[in-house]
Design a protein around this motif. Structure first.
Motif, PDB file in Angstrom:
ATOM      1  N   ALA A   1      -2.135   3.728  -2.970  1.00  0.00           N
ATOM      2  CA  ALA A   1      -0.912   2.560  -2.912  1.00  0.00           C
ATOM      3  C   ALA A   1       0.042   2.638  -2.054  1.00  0.00           C
ATOM      4  O   ALA A   1       0.452   3.870  -1.698  1.00  0.00           O
ATOM      5  N   PRO A   2       0.443   1.690  -1.237  1.00  0.00           N
ATOM      6  CA  PRO A   2       1.549   1.885  -0.171  1.00  0.00           C
ATOM      7  C   PRO A   2       2.809   1.966  -0.552  1.00  0.00           C
ATOM      8  O   PRO A   2       3.556   2.365   0.238  1.00  0.00           O
ATOM      9  N   SER A   3       3.074   1.980  -2.063  1.00  0.00           N
ATOM     10  CA  SER A   3       4.590   2.190  -2.468  1.00  0.00           C
ATOM     11  C   SER A   3       4.393   2.720  -3.802  1.00  0.00           C
ATOM     12  O   SER A   3       3.522   2.380  -4.825  1.00  0.00           O
TER      13      SER A   3
ATOM     14  N   VAL B   1       0.645  -6.053   3.342  1.00  0.00           N
ATOM     15  CA  VAL B   1       0.815  -4.716   3.181  1.00  0.00           C
ATOM     16  C   VAL B   1      -0.601  -4.052   3.254  1.00  0.00           C
ATOM     17  O   VAL B   1      -1.269  -4.095   2.440  1.00  0.00           O
TER      18      VAL B   1
ATOM     19  N   ALA C   1       3.847  -0.202  -6.322  1.00  0.00           N
ATOM     20  CA  ALA C   1       2.595  -0.736  -6.106  1.00  0.00           C
ATOM     21  C   ALA C   1       1.637   0.318  -6.988  1.00  0.00           C
ATOM     22  O   ALA C   1       0.826  -0.240  -7.697  1.00  0.00           O
ATOM     23  N   GLU C   2       2.158   1.412  -7.071  1.00  0.00           N
ATOM     24  CA  GLU C   2       1.164   2.746  -7.709  1.00  0.00           C
ATOM     25  C   GLU C   2       1.152   2.375  -9.148  1.00  0.00           C
ATOM     26  O   GLU C   2       0.320   2.490  -9.901  1.00  0.00           O
TER      27      GLU C   2
ATOM     28  N   TRP D   1      -3.204  -1.328   2.905  1.00  0.00           N
ATOM     29  CA  TRP D   1      -3.795  -0.176   2.029  1.00  0.00           C
ATOM     30  C   TRP D   1      -4.940   0.727   2.927  1.00  0.00           C
ATOM     31  O   TRP D   1      -5.812   0.286   3.204  1.00  0.00           O
TER      32      TRP D   1
ATOM     33  N   GLN E   1      -3.076  -7.268  -2.737  1.00  0.00           N
ATOM     34  CA  GLN E   1      -1.899  -7.842  -2.249  1.00  0.00           C
ATOM     35  C   GLN E   1      -0.831  -8.154  -3.364  1.00  0.00           C
ATOM     36  O   GLN E   1       0.087  -8.036  -2.992  1.00  0.00           O
TER      37      GLN E   1
ATOM     38  N   THR F   1      -5.746  -6.626   4.469  1.00  0.00           N
ATOM     39  CA  THR F   1      -5.544  -5.921   3.457  1.00  0.00           C
ATOM     40  C   THR F   1      -5.887  -4.653   3.699  1.00  0.00           C
ATOM     41  O   THR F   1      -5.024  -3.636   3.441  1.00  0.00           O
TER      42      THR F   1
ATOM     43  N   SER G   1       2.561  -8.761  -1.472  1.00  0.00           N
ATOM     44  CA  SER G   1       2.149  -9.644  -0.497  1.00  0.00           C
ATOM     45  C   SER G   1       2.063 -11.187  -1.262  1.00  0.00           C
ATOM     46  O   SER G   1       1.540 -10.994  -2.353  1.00  0.00           O
TER      47      SER G   1
ATOM     48  N   SER H   1       1.031  -5.046  -4.265  1.00  0.00           N
ATOM     49  CA  SER H   1       1.859  -4.516  -2.976  1.00  0.00           C
ATOM     50  C   SER H   1       3.022  -5.530  -2.870  1.00  0.00           C
ATOM     51  O   SER H   1       3.904  -5.197  -1.759  1.00  0.00           O
TER      52      SER H   1
END
Length: 431
Positions: free
Chosen positions: A92-94, A144, A97-98, A146, A127, A35, A132, A130
């Motif tokens: 956050a990867p997106s 995904v 997700a944020e 972080w 996970q 992760t 997963s 995001s």
């Protein structure tokens, strides 16, 4: 379990606790490595420094590796707190997700339903938000990443702590061994439309179970990265230790230490003792009884059985759901024989007959009420010591309520308070 301490320099007394330092299970270490995007460099040697050594020291030896830190030193199994999640918002990867992690960090009710009831650890929480799938084996391909700075991980996640167990032996009978009586913790999380029901495993008890199976050459199905969602397995731990220093040749080692306790028998064997220990709460009392057995052997050798005539009786109230969980069932009669009538054991199996006339279950508290005259006389006339061990959530309160009745309604609260102040009513309980 029995831990061999011969030649280790470790010693203990009856009533002490043994602290076992577990590692984290492999599958959850891998999950967090994947992760965080550290899986490919898990064995990279790193150094960690404190920006202000006067306020905080680095909580583990350095230099080290990412894998070592996550496996041995920080508690990756702890449920992700709202503060944890809030600290990771900006990584956050997106956008989706944020937004979700912000909601979990800010909304107590949503956090409770998703994270607390779902028993989600930090890696699982990251996970989930995001996108997963947490029910499949963790890999770097399905997690995904972080890109969280590792210093934030080190400073945010608490240190992996020792797990303490009441020692269930006496050094007078077992000078080279520490005995542990432990329930292996495994339970199902609550269902939520975003989080499926999952099996949740206790860290320390499953670590000990791995050790036991390995030492006994037993065959057990382990949870690994290849079957992380399996229900009838237990987590695999790297019990061989760094560079396989803890395992080999059928002998396995574990870092432990002994924590001293005030949970002690009265030194004078003439003093009566009343012990209440349902379930694994019986652990220290097995040590207590062994202590008295060792003393009885010496007394009989010197003065014969008559040397026990003026000894006070020791009463043990043990309860569990059914007789198949009667811990150390085969041992107690032998102890009773050696103590020549000075050891009385009373048992209650709440899910087996006999039941109360109204069909209600019988617990240790019911046995104590039935023996109220004997208990009252032992406390008031014999100045007995009372010991309670086990569940602190409801059992210990129920036992106190019984003693209030046994001691008499008029002065019960005062007398119970005096017993505690004089260290004649001692409790070793946990929630």
């Amino acid at each position: 379990m029995q831990l061999n301490i011969e030649g280790s320099g470790i010693n203990y007394q009856h009533g002490d606790h043994v602290g076992v330092w577990p590692s984290n299970p492999d599958v959850e270490v891998d999950r967090l490595l994947c992760t965080l995007g550290f899986y490919d460099k898990k064995d990279t040697v790193i150094n960690v420094e404190s920006l202000d050594p006067a306020l905080a020291k680095v909580p583990f030896p350095v230099p080290t590796t990412y894998l070592t830190v996550l496996r041995h030193y920080i508690d990756v199994m702890t449920v992700a707190s709202r503060q944890f999640l809030g600290a990771f918002v900006k990584y956050a990867p997106s956008p989706a997700a944020e937004e979700w992690i912000k909601t979990l960090a800010a909304d107590k009710d949503e956090y409770a339903k998703v994270i607390t009831d779902g028993c989600l650890k930090l890696a699982e929480g990251l996970q989930l938000v995001s996108g997963s799938e947490i029910s499949v084996p963790p890999t770097k391909e399905n997690a995904v990443p972080w890109h969280v700075p590792f210093d934030l991980i080190v400073s945010s996640i608490p240190r992996l702590q020792p797990h303490y167990y009441s020692i269930s032996s006496s050094p007078k009978l077992h000078p080279d061994f520490i005995h542990i009586t432990c329930v292996v913790l495994k339970y199902e999380s609550a269902h939520h439309d975003k989080v499926s029901t999952r099996w949740v495993y206790g860290v320390g008890s499953n670590f000990l179970l791995n050790l036991k199976h390995a030492a006994n050459d037993g065959h057990v199905t382990l949870v690994t990265a290849a079957n992380a969602s399996a229900q009838n397995h237990i987590p695999r731990y790297s019990i061989e230790g760094p560079r396989s220093l803890y395992g080999g040749g059928g002998i396995y080692k574990s870092p432990i230490h002994v924590r001293r306790s005030t949970f002690r028998l009265p030194t004078n064997p003439k003093t009566p003792v009343i012990m209440i220990g349902p379930g694994t709460g019986v652990a220290p009392f097995r040590g207590f009884v062994q202590e008295r057995v060792a003393m009885a052997r010496r007394t009989i050798e010197k003065n014969g059985v008559d040397g026990l005539n003026d000894w006070g009786k020791i009463y043990l109230y043990f309860g569990c759901r059914n007789s198949k969980d009667f811990l150390y069932k085969e041992e107690w009669p032998g102890y009773a024989n050696e103590l020549h009538g000075k050891f009385i054991m009373r048992t209650a199996f709440s899910r087996e007959p006999p039941y109360k006339p109204d069909g209600g279950k019988i617990y240790v508290q019911d046995l104590m009420l039935k023996d109220r005259t004997t208990i009252s006389e032992a406390i008031s006339t014999g100045e007995a010591y009372v010991y309670v061990c086990g569940d602190g959530k409801s059992m210990s309160k129920g036992v106190e309520d019984v003693f209030m009745k046994v001691l008499g309604e008029a002065r019960s609260a005062v007398e119970l308070k005096l017993l505690k102040e004089r260290s004649r009513y001692l409790a070793d309980v946990w929630s």
